[in-house]
Design a protein around this motif. Structure first.
Motif, PDB file in Angstrom:
ATOM      1  N   LYS A  22       0.810  -1.225   0.000  1.00  0.00           N
ATOM      2  CA  LYS A  22       0.000   0.000   0.000  1.00  0.00           C
ATOM      3  C   LYS A  22       0.849   1.284   0.000  1.00  0.00           C
ATOM      4  N   SER A  41      -1.939  10.957   9.782  1.00  0.00           N
ATOM      5  CA  SER A  41      -2.673  10.493  10.960  1.00  0.00           C
ATOM      6  C   SER A  41      -1.925  10.782  12.255  1.00  0.00           C
ATOM      7  N   ARG A  45       1.777   4.957  18.351  1.00  0.00           N
ATOM      8  CA  ARG A  45       2.873   4.008  18.081  1.00  0.00           C
ATOM      9  C   ARG A  45       4.211   4.751  18.118  1.00  0.00           C
ATOM     10  N   ARG A  48       9.268   4.981  14.019  1.00  0.00           N
ATOM     11  CA  ARG A  48      10.352   4.146  13.491  1.00  0.00           C
ATOM     12  C   ARG A  48      11.485   5.062  13.035  1.00  0.00           C
ATOM     13  N   TYR A  57       3.544  10.526  10.362  1.00  0.00           N
ATOM     14  CA  TYR A  57       2.486  10.561  11.379  1.00  0.00           C
ATOM     15  C   TYR A  57       2.735  11.763  12.274  1.00  0.00           C
ATOM     16  N   GLU A  76     -12.238   9.703  12.545  1.00  0.00           N
ATOM     17  CA  GLU A  76     -12.300   8.273  12.869  1.00  0.00           C
ATOM     18  C   GLU A  76     -11.069   7.942  13.683  1.00  0.00           C
ATOM     19  N   ALA A  78      -9.056   4.226  15.666  1.00  0.00           N
ATOM     20  CA  ALA A  78      -9.142   2.793  15.947  1.00  0.00           C
ATOM     21  C   ALA A  78      -7.852   2.312  16.585  1.00  0.00           C
ATOM     22  N   TYR A  85      -4.615   4.868  16.382  1.00  0.00           N
ATOM     23  CA  TYR A  85      -4.433   5.673  15.180  1.00  0.00           C
ATOM     24  C   TYR A  85      -5.700   6.476  14.949  1.00  0.00           C
ATOM     25  N   GLY A  86      -5.562   7.725  14.500  1.00  0.00           N
ATOM     26  CA  GLY A  86      -6.755   8.521  14.235  1.00  0.00           C
ATOM     27  C   GLY A  86      -6.523   9.574  13.170  1.00  0.00           C
ATOM     28  N   THR A  87      -7.610   9.942  12.498  1.00  0.00           N
ATOM     29  CA  THR A  87      -7.569  10.968  11.451  1.00  0.00           C
ATOM     30  C   THR A  87      -8.113  12.261  12.010  1.00  0.00           C
ATOM     31  N   GLU A 105      -4.987   6.784   4.378  1.00  0.00           N
ATOM     32  CA  GLU A 105      -4.446   5.414   4.353  1.00  0.00           C
ATOM     33  C   GLU A 105      -4.663   4.834   5.743  1.00  0.00           C
ATOM     34  N   ILE A 106      -5.771   4.135   5.918  1.00  0.00           N
ATOM     35  CA  ILE A 106      -6.180   3.717   7.262  1.00  0.00           C
ATOM     36  C   ILE A 106      -6.636   2.263   7.244  1.00  0.00           C
ATOM     37  N   ASP A 107      -6.922   1.703   8.411  1.00  0.00           N
ATOM     38  CA  ASP A 107      -7.318   0.300   8.450  1.00  0.00           C
ATOM     39  C   ASP A 107      -8.831   0.165   8.192  1.00  0.00           C
ATOM     40  N   GLY A 110     -11.308   1.998  10.560  1.00  0.00           N
ATOM     41  CA  GLY A 110     -11.403   3.426  10.291  1.00  0.00           C
ATOM     42  C   GLY A 110     -12.169   3.685   9.006  1.00  0.00           C
TER      43      GLY A 110
HETATM   44  P1  5GP Z   1       1.746   1.306  10.609  1.00  0.00           P
HETATM   45  O1  5GP Z   1       1.934   1.419  12.084  1.00  0.00           O
HETATM   46  O2  5GP Z   1       2.405   0.069  10.054  1.00  0.00           O
HETATM   47  O3  5GP Z   1       2.166   2.561   9.881  1.00  0.00           O
HETATM   48  O4  5GP Z   1       0.183   1.161  10.336  1.00  0.00           O
HETATM   49  C1  5GP Z   1      -0.536   0.116  10.914  1.00  0.00           C
HETATM   50  C2  5GP Z   1      -1.970   0.154  10.435  1.00  0.00           C
HETATM   51  O5  5GP Z   1      -2.635   1.315  10.925  1.00  0.00           O
HETATM   52  C3  5GP Z   1      -2.116   0.203   8.901  1.00  0.00           C
HETATM   53  O6  5GP Z   1      -3.149  -0.716   8.544  1.00  0.00           O
HETATM   54  C4  5GP Z   1      -2.558   1.623   8.647  1.00  0.00           C
HETATM   55  O7  5GP Z   1      -3.350   1.728   7.474  1.00  0.00           O
HETATM   56  C5  5GP Z   1      -3.381   1.899   9.879  1.00  0.00           C
HETATM   57  N1  5GP Z   1      -3.569   3.341  10.110  1.00  0.00           N
HETATM   58  C6  5GP Z   1      -2.681   4.338   9.902  1.00  0.00           C
HETATM   59  N2  5GP Z   1      -3.225   5.524  10.208  1.00  0.00           N
HETATM   60  C7  5GP Z   1      -4.498   5.279  10.604  1.00  0.00           C
HETATM   61  C8  5GP Z   1      -5.574   6.116  11.031  1.00  0.00           C
HETATM   62  O8  5GP Z   1      -5.497   7.335  11.124  1.00  0.00           O
HETATM   63  N3  5GP Z   1      -6.736   5.483  11.374  1.00  0.00           N
HETATM   64  C9  5GP Z   1      -6.887   4.127  11.312  1.00  0.00           C
HETATM   65  N4  5GP Z   1      -8.068   3.619  11.626  1.00  0.00           N
HETATM   66  N5  5GP Z   1      -5.889   3.318  10.890  1.00  0.00           N
HETATM   67  C10 5GP Z   1      -4.709   3.887  10.551  1.00  0.00           C
END
Ligand code: 5GP
Length: 214
Positions: A22, A41, A45, A48, A57, A76, A78, A85-87, A105-107, A110
């Motif tokens: 993605k 977002s 977390r 990294r 982020y 949103e 979650a 994570y949130g928008t 780009e969310i899960d 969301g």
């Molecule tokens: P990563 O920590 O690997 O960057 O992301 C882990 C998961 O969190 C991914 O599936 C990503 O799409 C999701 N994610 C990232 N930002 C958000 C957000 O703002 N809201 C939600 N619901 N999921 C998110």
């Protein structure tokens, strides 16, 4: 939040299991569609090493995130893999008002919330070409232990079962092709990858059930 009004941008929601590629796809899409903006977002977390605060982020503490929930600051939010994570409502609103198309780009959790709050949003689910390829891609991250890989595979598989909730579904086999297809969806010029199309459903069901070379 409505999307009506002239000159106002649209929301594109992208979701995918890890290993679907993605992130590269989003970068390629941003290169192809100039008016597009990526929604940054908030997350609890840890950052990294390669990530930039405010670009990848907004990294916040748990209590800050909790306060934002209480203030209704999220469009949103979650919990994903043990982190929040949130928008940001304000961030997205600013971009939409400026006329940008905004990519979230969310899960899948969301994505579900966005599609309920903003029915005009376009949602796209990205899949790897097969379960075997997903396995190969997740193993490609050499730093992960076998237990971590197994967990990620199980999580990815469970995420994949949500593809039916999206407007479109794309298979990320070839990055260039998937990016072109995604750009067509963003421009409203794609009917081929609608989740409602029978051919699409058959192909995806084959992948998800492990019948596509996995
Ligand atoms: P990563 O920590 O690997 O960057 O992301 C882990 C998961 O969190 C991914 O599936 C990503 O799409 C999701 N994610 C990232 N930002 C958000 C957000 O703002 N809201 C939600 N619901 N999921 C998110």
């Amino acid at each position: 939040m409505s999307e009506s009004g002239s000159g106002r941008g649209r929301i594109i929601v992208l979701a995918a299991p890890s290993g679907a590629g993605k992130t590269s796809l989003v970068h390629e899409l941003l290169r192809r569609v100039p008016n597009l903006k990526f929604s940054v977002s908030h997350t609890t977390r840890p950052r990294r090493e390669t990530e930039v605060d405010g670009e990848d982020y907004q990294f916040v503490r748990q209590d800050e995130f909790r306060q934002m929930i209480d203030e209704g600051a999220f469009l949103e939010y979650a919990e994903v893999f043990g982190h929040w994570y949130g928008t940001s409502r304000e961030h997205v609103e600013t971009l939409l008002t400026a006329g940008h198309t905004v990519v979230l780009e969310i899960d899948w959790q969301g994505a579900r919330q966005i599609c309920e709050a903003v029915p005009a949003a376009t949602s796209v689910f990205i899949l790897p070409p097969s379960l075997a390829e997903l396995d190969r891609r997740l193993r490609g991250r050499a730093t992960d232990s076998e237990a971590t890989i197994k967990r990620r595979l199980a999580e990815a598989f469970s995420d994949m079962t949500h593809w039916t909730e999206f407007n479109y579904v794309l298979i990320n086999d070839d990055l260039e092709q998937a990016a072109a297809e995604l750009a067509a969806i963003v421009h409203g010029r794609d009917d081929v990858h609608r989740t409602s199309a029978r051919r699409v459903r058959e192909r995806i069901e084959a992948i998800v059930s492990g019948g596509a070379g996995s």
